[in-house]
Design a protein around this motif. Structure first.
Motif, PDB file in Angstrom:
ATOM      1  N   UNK A   4       4.101  -2.093   7.087  1.00  0.00           N
ATOM      2  CA  UNK A   4       3.798  -3.268   6.327  1.00  0.00           C
ATOM      3  C   UNK A   4       4.492  -3.146   4.931  1.00  0.00           C
ATOM      4  N   UNK A   5       5.546  -2.211   4.645  1.00  0.00           N
ATOM      5  CA  UNK A   5       5.855  -1.847   3.312  1.00  0.00           C
ATOM      6  C   UNK A   5       7.489  -1.923   3.240  1.00  0.00           C
ATOM      7  N   UNK A   6       8.048  -1.805   1.901  1.00  0.00           N
ATOM      8  CA  UNK A   6       9.518  -2.054   1.662  1.00  0.00           C
ATOM      9  C   UNK A   6      10.011  -0.489   1.974  1.00  0.00           C
ATOM     10  N   UNK A   7      11.471  -0.735   2.303  1.00  0.00           N
ATOM     11  CA  UNK A   7      12.236   0.335   2.325  1.00  0.00           C
ATOM     12  C   UNK A   7      13.370   0.341   1.279  1.00  0.00           C
ATOM     13  N   UNK A   8      13.509   1.299   0.581  1.00  0.00           N
ATOM     14  CA  UNK A   8      14.492   1.326  -0.690  1.00  0.00           C
ATOM     15  C   UNK A   8      15.686   2.498  -0.281  1.00  0.00           C
ATOM     16  N   UNK A   9      16.791   2.578  -0.144  1.00  0.00           N
ATOM     17  CA  UNK A   9      17.692   3.283  -0.063  1.00  0.00           C
ATOM     18  C   UNK A   9      17.893   4.109  -1.614  1.00  0.00           C
ATOM     19  N   UNK A  13       0.772  -1.254   0.116  1.00  0.00           N
ATOM     20  CA  UNK A  13      -0.003   0.028  -0.001  1.00  0.00           C
ATOM     21  C   UNK A  13       0.919   1.294  -0.315  1.00  0.00           C
ATOM     22  N   UNK A  14       2.045   1.235   0.133  1.00  0.00           N
ATOM     23  CA  UNK A  14       2.946   2.156   0.140  1.00  0.00           C
ATOM     24  C   UNK A  14       4.527   1.974  -0.240  1.00  0.00           C
ATOM     25  N   UNK A  15       5.402   2.787  -0.177  1.00  0.00           N
ATOM     26  CA  UNK A  15       6.826   2.289  -0.190  1.00  0.00           C
ATOM     27  C   UNK A  15       7.565   3.672   0.405  1.00  0.00           C
ATOM     28  N   UNK A  16       8.705   3.411   1.223  1.00  0.00           N
ATOM     29  CA  UNK A  16       9.523   4.330   1.697  1.00  0.00           C
ATOM     30  C   UNK A  16      10.662   4.078   0.980  1.00  0.00           C
ATOM     31  N   UNK A  17      11.353   5.426   0.756  1.00  0.00           N
ATOM     32  CA  UNK A  17      12.655   5.354   0.038  1.00  0.00           C
ATOM     33  C   UNK A  17      13.474   6.553   0.917  1.00  0.00           C
ATOM     34  N   UNK A  18      14.721   6.596   0.734  1.00  0.00           N
ATOM     35  CA  UNK A  18      15.539   7.665   1.148  1.00  0.00           C
ATOM     36  C   UNK A  18      16.849   7.249   1.897  1.00  0.00           C
ATOM     37  N   UNK A  19      17.285   8.292   2.775  1.00  0.00           N
ATOM     38  CA  UNK A  19      18.397   8.020   3.529  1.00  0.00           C
ATOM     39  C   UNK A  19      18.582   6.835   4.524  1.00  0.00           C
ATOM     40  N   UNK A  20      19.651   6.226   4.929  1.00  0.00           N
ATOM     41  CA  UNK A  20      19.789   5.152   5.724  1.00  0.00           C
ATOM     42  C   UNK A  20      19.555   5.686   7.271  1.00  0.00           C
ATOM     43  N   UNK A  21      18.380   5.447   7.697  1.00  0.00           N
ATOM     44  CA  UNK A  21      18.039   5.682   8.885  1.00  0.00           C
ATOM     45  C   UNK A  21      17.262   4.594   9.520  1.00  0.00           C
ATOM     46  N   UNK A  22      17.608   3.819  10.449  1.00  0.00           N
ATOM     47  CA  UNK A  22      16.859   2.722  10.750  1.00  0.00           C
ATOM     48  C   UNK A  22      15.575   3.317  11.342  1.00  0.00           C
ATOM     49  N   UNK A  23      15.204   4.247  11.817  1.00  0.00           N
ATOM     50  CA  UNK A  23      13.837   4.646  12.512  1.00  0.00           C
ATOM     51  C   UNK A  23      12.827   4.670  11.261  1.00  0.00           C
ATOM     52  N   UNK A  24      13.475   5.068   9.784  1.00  0.00           N
ATOM     53  CA  UNK A  24      12.642   4.969   8.682  1.00  0.00           C
ATOM     54  C   UNK A  24      12.379   3.446   8.359  1.00  0.00           C
ATOM     55  N   UNK A  25      13.098   2.584   8.815  1.00  0.00           N
ATOM     56  CA  UNK A  25      12.910   1.144   8.536  1.00  0.00           C
ATOM     57  C   UNK A  25      11.833   0.551   9.440  1.00  0.00           C
ATOM     58  N   UNK A  26      11.697   1.168  10.843  1.00  0.00           N
ATOM     59  CA  UNK A  26      10.834   1.015  11.795  1.00  0.00           C
ATOM     60  C   UNK A  26       9.698   1.400  11.350  1.00  0.00           C
ATOM     61  N   UNK A  27       9.374   2.479  10.661  1.00  0.00           N
ATOM     62  CA  UNK A  27       8.314   3.251  10.243  1.00  0.00           C
ATOM     63  C   UNK A  27       7.724   2.105   9.082  1.00  0.00           C
TER      64      UNK A  27
END
Length: 460
Positions: A112-117, A93-107
């Motif tokens: 329930x979505x991927x994180x892409x650096x 339902x969404x995707x996160x991209x961006x800087x390598x912050x573990x808080x963004x991965x927790x988010x």
């Protein structure tokens, strides 16, 4: 939309993606942890050593610094494909991209979505290098970068020479952060195939600034970095802090001649390239997806806002939200955090500045019944590194349980621990199942805006 041009992959040559990216680098570990969490798996198999010692471990594992001959085989598109392929093949339902912050991965895991650096780290051999020769490091890095850029026009390479965060290894290997200036084809394909109609695209940008020397040829040089815990002025030849850092790295400092700064307000190494933002916005707008951006003035702002968001998310699901785990660097496990119903706060590293940020946040927060602290040893001595008493002070905020991991503390700050140490510790926490329903994007952005605004977090 600008997408990455065909590189070495087009000829069937080139290094594999996992061979290009530095073993144990932050973005690499975060992707591995995020992909496992989406599968309901913890990080028990992630044995990457942390801290400056990871360079030696990488050499022993056969994934060491790249040679000059291998520079021409680097393919940013291949790296993007390797990253995207780690995630489960399903719709999101969404995707996160961006800087390598573990808080963004927790988010991302809460959603329930991927994180892409939006970038990745590489290291290159520096034969006859020296920690206290930044001008020579620039010459070496520029030549190496030119070979990479010849086949990767969609990348910008930021070289970082920082003995304060890398110790003696800054004199044996060149450190390069490759930042995509375009949307890689592999990412565009991933988004098109994996996002549900109307899914949100969230971009987290590291807004910190640092002086750089920019050649204008796709390669820039940065002396020091925010993660060192020092300020740009601390890398001046007359700085007492610099002399202490160089002595600890076994250097005299006699040849410390900083290259001329051409831009005083450029984004630091983990910032997102403006061209990437435009390309991502163009892609999203053309396909009915909304691009939302989160500007992070410093990692503690995102960590604090995410921790507050987790607490409210857990409480809405009938859980206490009363147990905190303070993670650091690459010592974290997002799946175990969710499994145990914990509130996560991530420190970028073990510097005094990072630890002070979590202390200030705790001082202004509703008390937690338990606080577990998992410090990452930096693997070197620096005047900016927090001492164990400061970490113990963080644990002391727990009302009933106050725990500083003994294994991580043993040998601190020079001995290293593996990423999986967080898993070993958090497996001992009581289960708090079932896990809450995934956060909605709207609730997540509203929570970040409310909790992060006083800290300078910009949500748009």
């Amino acid at each position: 939309m600008r997408t990455a041009p065909a590189g070495p992959t087009a000829q069937g040559a080139g290094l594999a993606g996992d061979r290009i990216v530095t073993a144990g680098s932050t973005a690499r570990v975060l992707v591995a942890a995020a992909a496992r969490a989406l599968r309901g798996v913890d990080c028990a198999d992630l044995g990457h050593a942390t801290s400056a010692s990871r360079f030696a471990v990488a050499r022993n594992a056969g994934r060491g610094p790249l040679t000059v001959a291998q520079a021409g085989e680097v393919d940013g598109e291949r790296v993007a494909g390797w990253i995207a392929d780690q995630y489960p093949r399903q719709r999101y339902p969404a995707v996160l991209l961006g800087a390598p912050h573990a808080a963004a991965v927790h988010l991302a895991v809460a959603l329930g979505v991927p994180w892409l650096p939006t970038g990745f780290e590489m290291t290159a051999h520096w034969t006859h290098g020296a920690v206290d020769r930044p001008a020579a490091a620039l010459d070496q890095g520029a030549a190496f970068a030119a070979r990479i850029l010849a086949g990767n026009s969609g990348l910008h390479l930021r070289q970082v020479h920082c003995p304060a965060s890398r110790g003696a290894s800054a004199g044996t290997a060149i450190s390069l952060v490759a930042r995509w200036r375009v949307l890689p084809v592999a990412y565009a394909r991933f988004l098109a195939d994996r996002l549900t109609p109307g899914a949100a695209v969230l971009l987290v940008d590291d807004a910190r600034r640092w002086p750089v020397s920019d050649s204008g040829q796709g390669h820039s040089f940065q002396l020091g970095c925010p993660a060192s815990g020092l300020r740009p002025v601390d890398f001046h030849p007359d700085s007492p802090a610099l002399r202490q850092v160089l002595r600890a790295a076994g250097a005299t400092g006699d040849g410390w001649e900083p290259p001329a700064v051409t831009a005083a307000g450029e984004s630091a190494e983990h910032g997102v390239e403006p061209e990437f933002v435009r390309a991502l916005g163009h892609w999203a707008g053309g396909r009915g997806h909304e691009l939302r951006q989160v500007g992070v003035p410093h990692p503690g702002a995102l960590s604090a806002a995410t921790a507050d968001l987790y607490r409210s998310w857990l409480r809405r699901a009938g859980k206490t939200g009363d147990r905190l785990v303070v993670e650091c660097g690459r010592v974290f496990d997002p799946w175990q955090v969710v499994r145990a119903g914990l509130v996560p706060y991530w420190c970028e590293n073990a510097t005094r500045r990072s630890v002070e940020e979590v202390e200030w946040w705790l001082a202004g927060s509703e008390p937690f019944s338990s606080v577990d602290v998992l410090p990452e040893s930096p693997g070197l001595r620096s005047p900016a590194v927090a001492g164990l008493p400061q970490w113990l002070a963080v644990a002391a905020f727990g009302r009933r349980r106050r725990a500083l991991d003994r294994t991580a503390a043993r040998g601190y700050p020079v001995a290293s621990v593996a990423t999986r140490r967080a898993t070993e510790v958090l497996r001992g926490q009581p289960y708090d199942l079932p896990t809450p329903p995934p956060l909605s994007v709207g609730d997540a952005l509203a929570g970040l805006r409310e909790a992060g605004a006083p800290l300078g977090l910009a949500v748009s």
